[in-house]
Structures are given as C-alpha cells and as structure tokens.
Design an enzyme around this catalytic site. Structure first.
Site, PDB file in Angstrom:
ATOM      1  CB  THR A   1     -10.583   4.010  17.883  1.00 25.08           C
ATOM      2  OG1 THR A   1     -10.138   2.717  17.448  1.00 25.08           O
ATOM      3  CG2 THR A   1     -11.965   3.883  18.480  1.00 25.08           C
TER       4      THR A   1
ATOM      5  NE  ARG B   1      -3.235  -0.215   3.058  1.00 24.21           N
ATOM      6  CZ  ARG B   1      -3.554   0.035   4.319  1.00 24.21           C
ATOM      7  NH1 ARG B   1      -3.160  -0.786   5.291  1.00 24.21           N
ATOM      8  NH2 ARG B   1      -4.248   1.108   4.626  1.00 24.21           N
TER       9      ARG B   1
ATOM     10  CD  GLN C   1       1.794   9.882   8.201  1.00 25.13           C
ATOM     11  OE1 GLN C   1       1.082   9.055   7.616  1.00 25.13           O
ATOM     12  NE2 GLN C   1       2.898   9.532   8.839  1.00 25.13           N
ATOM     13  CB  THR C   2      -5.375  10.805   7.257  1.00 26.80           C
ATOM     14  OG1 THR C   2      -4.750  10.864   5.976  1.00 26.80           O
ATOM     15  CG2 THR C   2      -6.825  11.252   7.133  1.00 26.80           C
ATOM     16  NE  ARG C   3      -6.273   5.662  11.360  1.00 27.32           N
ATOM     17  CZ  ARG C   3      -6.496   4.424  11.759  1.00 27.32           C
ATOM     18  NH1 ARG C   3      -6.482   4.146  13.052  1.00 27.32           N
ATOM     19  NH2 ARG C   3      -6.737   3.462  10.899  1.00 27.32           N
TER      20      ARG C   3
ATOM     21  CE  LYS D   1      -2.890  -2.835  13.213  1.00 29.46           C
ATOM     22  NZ  LYS D   1      -3.866  -2.342  12.249  1.00 29.46           N
ATOM     23  CG  ASP D   2      -4.161  -4.205   8.245  1.00 27.72           C
ATOM     24  OD1 ASP D   2      -4.906  -4.054   9.231  1.00 27.72           O
ATOM     25  OD2 ASP D   2      -3.413  -3.310   7.812  1.00 27.72           O
TER      26      ASP D   2
ATOM     27  NE  ARG E   1     -10.988   2.964   7.563  1.00 28.43           N
ATOM     28  CZ  ARG E   1     -11.454   2.703   6.331  1.00 28.43           C
ATOM     29  NH1 ARG E   1     -12.748   2.727   6.093  1.00 28.43           N
ATOM     30  NH2 ARG E   1     -10.621   2.417   5.357  1.00 28.43           N
ATOM     31  N   GLY E   2      -8.265   6.197   7.969  1.00 33.30           N
ATOM     32  CA  GLY E   2      -7.202   6.841   7.205  1.00 33.30           C
ATOM     33  C   GLY E   2      -5.826   6.470   7.721  1.00 33.30           C
TER      34      GLY E   2
ATOM     35  CB  SER F   1      -9.940  -0.719  16.331  1.00 33.21           C
ATOM     36  OG  SER F   1     -10.023  -1.927  17.033  1.00 33.21           O
TER      37      SER F   1
ATOM     38  CB  CYS G   1      -9.893  -5.903  11.065  1.00 33.42           C
ATOM     39  SG  CYS G   1     -10.479  -5.610   9.394  1.00 33.42           S
TER      40      CYS G   1
ATOM     41  NE  ARG H   1      -7.851  -5.167  19.073  1.00 30.02           N
ATOM     42  CZ  ARG H   1      -7.046  -4.288  19.636  1.00 30.02           C
ATOM     43  NH1 ARG H   1      -6.952  -4.225  20.965  1.00 30.02           N
ATOM     44  NH2 ARG H   1      -6.301  -3.474  18.911  1.00 30.02           N
ATOM     45  NE  ARG H   2      -6.295  -0.226  18.599  1.00 32.64           N
ATOM     46  CZ  ARG H   2      -5.596  -0.031  17.497  1.00 32.64           C
ATOM     47  NH1 ARG H   2      -6.091   0.741  16.533  1.00 32.64           N
ATOM     48  NH2 ARG H   2      -4.411  -0.593  17.339  1.00 32.64           N
TER      49      ARG H   2
END
Length: 316
Positions: A129, A15, A155-157, A85-86, A151-152, A131, A246, A133-134
């Site tokens: 977040t 990616r 740097q976007t986050r 994890k992905d 999402r993103g 996630s 996920c 799970r989180r």
C-alpha cells in the site's frame, strides 16, 4: 441550451494513467451528451514522475494536481479532472471545484492473485500500500500484518504484486472496478471501520474561477451529482479543518440518510494504530460544510491535534 453551439471545444486536463483517462473520458461522455465538443489533454504530475518515494516524503500538497492547475491558469485547458481524494484540502483562490461525479462504492478492498488469500486479525502477511491511512488502520485492526510501499498506477502495482515481496494489495474499490479487476478482490473492508479517505470513489472537476459563468453552469449541469456533491462538501470541510492531506492518516465519509440528512463519520488514527479517534455527526444538507468543520474540531479537541503534532514531529 441554445448557447451551447457558441462554446468552443472543452479541453480536459488529466493525468495519463489508464484510470485517470477512464475518469477523463467519463467526464467527456457527459459533456458530449450535453452537446459540447471535448479534447483530452494529458499532463504529467509530480506524483506520476517520482515513484521511488512515498507520498508522505513527497509532501501531500498538490502532488497529483499542481501541474493540472497550472494548465487551468495558463488557459491550455478549460477543466482538470482528478480523483476527488487526490485534491488538496484547500483549493487556490483563483480556482474552484465546479462538479463531482456520482460516487462509486467507497470501500477499500484487498487484491491478491491467490484466490484463497484470507485476511484475519491474526494474519501474518505482507500487504502492499502507498497510503498512510491504510497502513495505520491495518496496524489497528490487523496488528500482525506487515506493509510494503507500493507506488504507481494500478497496472504497475499489480505487476509489483506478481513480482514483489507482498501477497496482496489494498486499493479503492472504485479504481479496481473501473479497470475491470474485480475478480482479484479477496476481501472488502467495512466502510464504518476502515473509513475511506475524504472524497474516495468520486471524480472532481476543477476550473478557473474566472471561467465564463455560462460555461461553468453548463459544466455543472452536465457533470455534477447533487447528492455526491453535498457529501463531499462535508468531507472536504473536515479535511480542511484538520489541515490534513493524503499523507495524514485522517478519514471521513459522509452519506445521506433515508430522511435526506447528511451523516458524516470522521477521525484520525496514529501511525502505529494505537490511538484511534472517530465520531459521527448528522444534520441537514444545508449544514454539510458546518458538520465537517464541527466534526474536525471535535476530533482535534479529543487529542487529534496531538496525534498530528506527533506525526509531523516524527517526520521532521
């Protein structure tokens, strides 16, 4: 190693985010150290393209890997590099995970631009977040915390954290430290309570199953970290048996004991945080996969199957 000279350039599919490129270059460095030529090939995935929906709305299967796997099948790349994890719980039969890089610290962490930010059980704050799970674990351990979708790429986050309605972000330490944002960490969750997602902290390398066996062995020798690999075998067996991805709030973390055994903790938490199932199994390295399977079966029998049914029913 004398056969290395006849091996063509290894094209590495990845990616395009800064973190993904860090991972791909880390793999390239190891291959180059083994005498192989490399080329980075950037491939955009559905998870990169669609940022206005949460992962559980997209569906978890192959969101960040499918397009890379097409490249492996078509022969435009020799290997694909993923955050472990992905990677979906079941790999297509014509592909395989050939190596896992040495694992980084696995913990989830909280980032904030406010150095005085505190996360306590009675905190009433908004945290970003993406996630499932989180979110569920926050509802269990910090019931007054609210969450917002984030999402993103990293740097976007962080830009959303500057601009958005939330005061902090939850991310994996591995990505944070690889991108050099350690100074923003204001809280580290203990990994025996806030148990991470299966594979968190490691980089997975995937290839076509029919890739030249000699080249496949060279890749494994150059990249694979044996201790990490055996732990991820256990975690992925757990995930596969749970039939989770996920978008499901399951968790699993395997570690090696001082005696060299595999010790795996795993479980599931309901979306509202009210039901939380967690068990620990231990056994020899050769039992890693079986340990993960048995752990998942135990969790399902204890009520995990009903939690999964409720989650899927709620999502329609």
């Amino acid at each position: 190693m004398e056969n290395i000279t006849i091996v063509k350039t290894i094209r590495i599919g990845t990616r395009g985010s800064k973190l993904a490129l860090w991972q791909a270059n880390a793999v390239a460095d190891k291959l180059q150290a083994a005498g192989l030529d490399t080329e980075i090939v950037i491939i955009s995935t559905k998870g990169d393209q669609i940022l206005d929906r949460s992962l559980d709305k997209l569906g978890s299967k192959g969101v960040f890997t499918e397009e890379l796997e097409v490249g492996l099948r078509e022969g435009s790349i020799e290997i694909a590099v993923h955050s472990a994890k992905d990677v979906q719980s079941s790999i297509p039969e014509d592909l395989e995970l050939v190596a896992f890089m040495e694992r980084e610290v696995v913990n989830d962490v909280v980032l904030s631009f406010n150095p005085d930010f505190k996360l306590e059980r009675d905190s009433k704050v908004m945290i970003g977040t993406s996630s499932t799970r989180r979110r569920a674990l926050l509802r269990k351990y910090y019931p007054n915390v609210s969450t917002a979708e984030s999402r993103g790429n990293l740097q976007t986050r962080l830009q959303k954290l500057k601009d958005g309605p939330f005061e902090a972000l939850i991310l994996a330490y591995a990505g944070v430290t690889r991108m050099g944002y350690d100074d923003l960490i204001v809280h580290t969750f203990p990994d025996n309570e806030f148990v991470p997602a299966a594979g968190q902290g490691s980089v997975a390398v995937e290839c076509a199953r029919d890739l030249d066996p000699e080249l496949k062995q060279l890749l494994k020798d150059a990249i694979d970290h044996a201790d990490t690999h055996v732990c991820l075998i256990a975690e992925r067996a757990f995930l596969r048996t749970m039939e989770g991805g996920c978008s499901i709030p399951s968790f699993a973390l395997a570690k090696l004991t001082a005696e060299g055994n595999v010790r795996i903790q795993g479980g599931i938490v309901s979306l509202d945080g009210q039901q939380h199932l967690s068990e620990i199994f231990e056994g020899g390295r050769e039992e890693a996969e079986a340990l993960g399977v048995r752990l998942a079966q135990t969790i399902l029998e204890q009520g995990g199957d009903q939690i999964l049914k409720d989650i899927r029913s709620e999502r329609g």
